[in-house]
Design an enzyme around this catalytic site. Structure first.
Site, short mmCIF file in Angstrom:
data_model
loop_
_atom_site.label_atom_id
_atom_site.label_comp_id
_atom_site.label_asym_id
_atom_site.label_seq_id
_atom_site.Cartn_x
_atom_site.Cartn_y
_atom_site.Cartn_z
N HIS A 74 0.80 -1.23 0.00
CA HIS A 74 0.00 0.00 0.00
C HIS A 74 0.84 1.28 0.00
O HIS A 74 0.77 2.12 0.89
CB HIS A 74 -1.08 0.03 1.08
CG HIS A 74 -0.70 -0.57 2.41
ND1 HIS A 74 0.21 -0.02 3.23
CD2 HIS A 74 -1.15 -1.66 3.05
CE1 HIS A 74 0.33 -0.73 4.32
NE2 HIS A 74 -0.48 -1.75 4.23
N HIS A 85 -3.05 -9.92 15.05
CA HIS A 85 -3.25 -8.69 14.26
C HIS A 85 -4.14 -9.05 13.07
O HIS A 85 -3.87 -10.03 12.37
CB HIS A 85 -1.88 -8.19 13.82
CG HIS A 85 -1.88 -6.98 12.93
ND1 HIS A 85 -2.90 -6.07 12.89
CD2 HIS A 85 -0.94 -6.52 12.07
CE1 HIS A 85 -2.60 -5.12 12.03
NE2 HIS A 85 -1.42 -5.37 11.51
N GLU A 115 -4.80 -7.48 10.22
CA GLU A 115 -4.52 -7.06 8.84
C GLU A 115 -4.35 -8.30 7.96
O GLU A 115 -3.82 -9.33 8.40
CB GLU A 115 -3.27 -6.16 8.78
CG GLU A 115 -3.13 -5.50 7.41
CD GLU A 115 -2.19 -4.30 7.37
OE1 GLU A 115 -1.47 -4.05 8.35
OE2 GLU A 115 -2.19 -3.60 6.33
N ASP A 174 -2.53 -9.40 5.63
CA ASP A 174 -1.30 -10.14 5.35
C ASP A 174 -1.09 -11.24 6.39
O ASP A 174 -0.30 -12.16 6.18
CB ASP A 174 -0.07 -9.22 5.25
CG ASP A 174 0.03 -8.19 6.37
OD1 ASP A 174 -0.99 -7.88 6.99
OD2 ASP A 174 1.15 -7.72 6.63
N HIS A 176 0.36 -2.48 14.88
CA HIS A 176 0.22 -1.46 13.88
C HIS A 176 -1.21 -1.00 13.67
O HIS A 176 -1.46 0.03 13.04
CB HIS A 176 0.83 -2.06 12.58
CG HIS A 176 0.45 -1.47 11.30
ND1 HIS A 176 0.01 -2.17 10.22
CD2 HIS A 176 0.45 -0.18 10.91
CE1 HIS A 176 -0.23 -1.39 9.21
NE2 HIS A 176 0.03 -0.17 9.58
N ASP A 219 3.70 -7.27 13.87
CA ASP A 219 4.42 -6.34 12.98
C ASP A 219 5.66 -5.73 13.66
O ASP A 219 6.60 -5.29 12.97
CB ASP A 219 3.50 -5.20 12.55
CG ASP A 219 2.61 -5.58 11.37
OD1 ASP A 219 2.88 -6.60 10.73
OD2 ASP A 219 1.65 -4.83 11.10
N TYR A 241 11.05 -0.20 7.11
CA TYR A 241 9.79 -0.67 7.68
C TYR A 241 9.28 0.34 8.72
O TYR A 241 8.10 0.72 8.72
CB TYR A 241 9.98 -2.05 8.32
CG TYR A 241 8.70 -2.71 8.72
CD1 TYR A 241 8.01 -3.53 7.82
CD2 TYR A 241 8.14 -2.51 9.97
CE1 TYR A 241 6.81 -4.12 8.18
CE2 TYR A 241 6.95 -3.10 10.34
CZ TYR A 241 6.29 -3.91 9.44
OH TYR A 241 5.10 -4.49 9.79
N HIS A 278 7.02 -10.45 10.08
CA HIS A 278 7.69 -10.22 8.78
C HIS A 278 9.20 -10.30 9.00
O HIS A 278 9.71 -9.76 10.00
CB HIS A 278 7.38 -8.82 8.23
CG HIS A 278 5.94 -8.57 7.92
ND1 HIS A 278 5.29 -9.18 6.86
CD2 HIS A 278 5.03 -7.76 8.50
CE1 HIS A 278 4.04 -8.74 6.82
NE2 HIS A 278 3.85 -7.89 7.80
#
Ligand code: FEO
Length: 404
Positions: A28, A82, A84, A86, A148, A167, A195, A228
């Site tokens: 994004h 989380h 999100e 991903d 996040h 994250d 990041y 990640h």
């Protein structure tokens, strides 16, 4: 997929069962030049627990890795740190496939999962600092709101002295090296900074509070397992130390000059500004938006003291790439920067004033009025640009205390 994709053990009771996304280049708006990983973790106690999942297209890769350890239907519990996508894109599919007894999430996480995937997803909520025994192992959950997303939490596994930090402390870095000590230090630092700058910068104050809280809680941590990038099993303090430094946003003698130019006039002005900065003892980083991505610009801002932005005027506006850049920066809410604006124009010349306003809106203090030049700058006008650079450099010397 059982044979091709295998789990990798990261501690006594935990396997990495995530996925490597070698080719993602846009997250994004953030250019992820080295791809990424989506880390999910399988914990073996008396029962199996799955911590987070992966982006949906990588579901089969994750399932293959799980199958290399255990038949997936033996997973009794799942944890979503989380919501999100991903990390949850595969979650509804895994729920349907393995039908675990319970799914755990924070209160806001449970709501977010329903909003993403439907009201049939019923997560049992856990409170901040709550400890739950799953498969005979204790898991302690800590809310990390806005790090996040509002739903975010981290999970601590005392038996393995391991923190699943979602994250936090992660980076977008694809690779088969599962541990940070297998990756070059400069790559870790560069991708960690990218990041932080592109994802976490707006929450810098919350990060400082989280770091203070972690210090207060003094959880013994031998393994730091983000969602990640690589897992940390050595030098655990590296990323928290860098986070403290980046979150503080202490100004330095570095100025980022970002510009976009139509016929090289604004480019020439940028070069003259950089000469003035050098004269005042400041380091200039000159970035044309024709060749530099917004992600690289904000990464440079992470340890800068000034943002100087210039654009030609096109149809009564700044150039589109500069509007994109300044909008991106405004959203990331950098702190402790000074700045100024410049640009060439043909007849109306609104762009430098618009940039000046955007700097103010972003909380960046302009050191002077914009420098505007009609058509092509002459020697006198270039000297004004040089003087502007010197003024910024001298202000940075005062701010940073490097003037004595
Ligand atoms: Fe990696 Fe905020 O998701």
């Amino acid at each position: 997929m059982k044979e091709a994709f295998r789990a990798q053990k990261i501690s006594e009771n935990v396997w990495w069962v995530g996925a490597v996304d070698w080719n993602i280049r846009d997250f994004h708006g953030y250019r992820t030049g080295r791809g990424t990983t989506y880390n999910a973790y399988l914990v073996k106690g008396e029962e199996y627990v799955l911590i987070d999942t992966v982006k949906h297209p990588f579901l089969s890769q994750m399932m293959g890795r799980i199958e290399s350890v255990v038949e997936p239907d033996r997973i009794r519990y799942m944890v979503s740190n989380h919501s999100e996508m991903d990390h949850t894109g595969s979650l509804p599919h895994v729920l349907k496939m393995i039908q675990p007894e319970k799914l755990f999430a924070s209160k806001m996480g449970a709501k977010a999962l329903k909003k993403h995937f439907g009201s049939w997803i019923n997560a049992q909520t856990v409170k901040d600092t709550e400890t739950v025994k799953l498969g005979g192992l204790d898991f302690t959950f800590l809310e990390t709101r806005m790090l996040h997303w509002p739903d975010s939490m981290v999970s601590y596994l005392p038996s393995d002295r391991l923190l699943f930090s979602q994250d936090g402390f992660g980076m977008h870095l694809a690779g088969n090296e599962r541990f940070a000590d297998q990756v070059a230090d400069d790559v870790l630092r560069t991708e960690g900074a990218r990041y932080f700058a592109n994802i976490l910068l707006p929450y810098a104050d919350l990060i400082l509070k989280l770091l203070a809280r972690m210090e207060e809680l003094a959880l013994p941590i031998d393994i730091l397992a983000p969602d990640h990038g690589p897992v940390w099993r050595k030098d655990i303090g590296t990323m928290p130390g860098l986070y403290a430094q980046w979150a503080a946003q202490k100004p330095t003698m570095k100025a980022v000059i970002v510009y976009d130019s139509m016929w090289h006039s604004t480019e020439l002005m940028a070069a003259a500004v950089s000469e003035g900065l050098a004269e005042a003892g400041a380091k200039a980083i000159v970035m044309s938006l024709e060749s530099c991505h917004r992600s690289d610009v904000v990464t440079h801002l992470l340890d800068a003291g000034a943002l100087i932005a210039g654009s030609s005027t096109l149809n009564n506006n700044m150039l589109p790439r500069m509007a994109d850049m300044l909008t991106y920066i405004r959203g990331l809410k950098p702190k402790n920067l000074i700045g100024c604006a410049f640009g060439s124009y043909g007849w109306s010349g609104e762009s430098p004033k618009q940039i000046h306003s955007m700097l103010l809106e972003t909380g960046i203090e302009p050191v002077q009025d914009p420098v505007r030049v009609q058509y092509v700058p002459d020697d006198e006008e270039l000297l004004k640009c040089r003087d502007m650079g010197a003024l910024v450099g001298n202000r940075l010397r005062e701010i940073t205390g490097k003037g004595e």
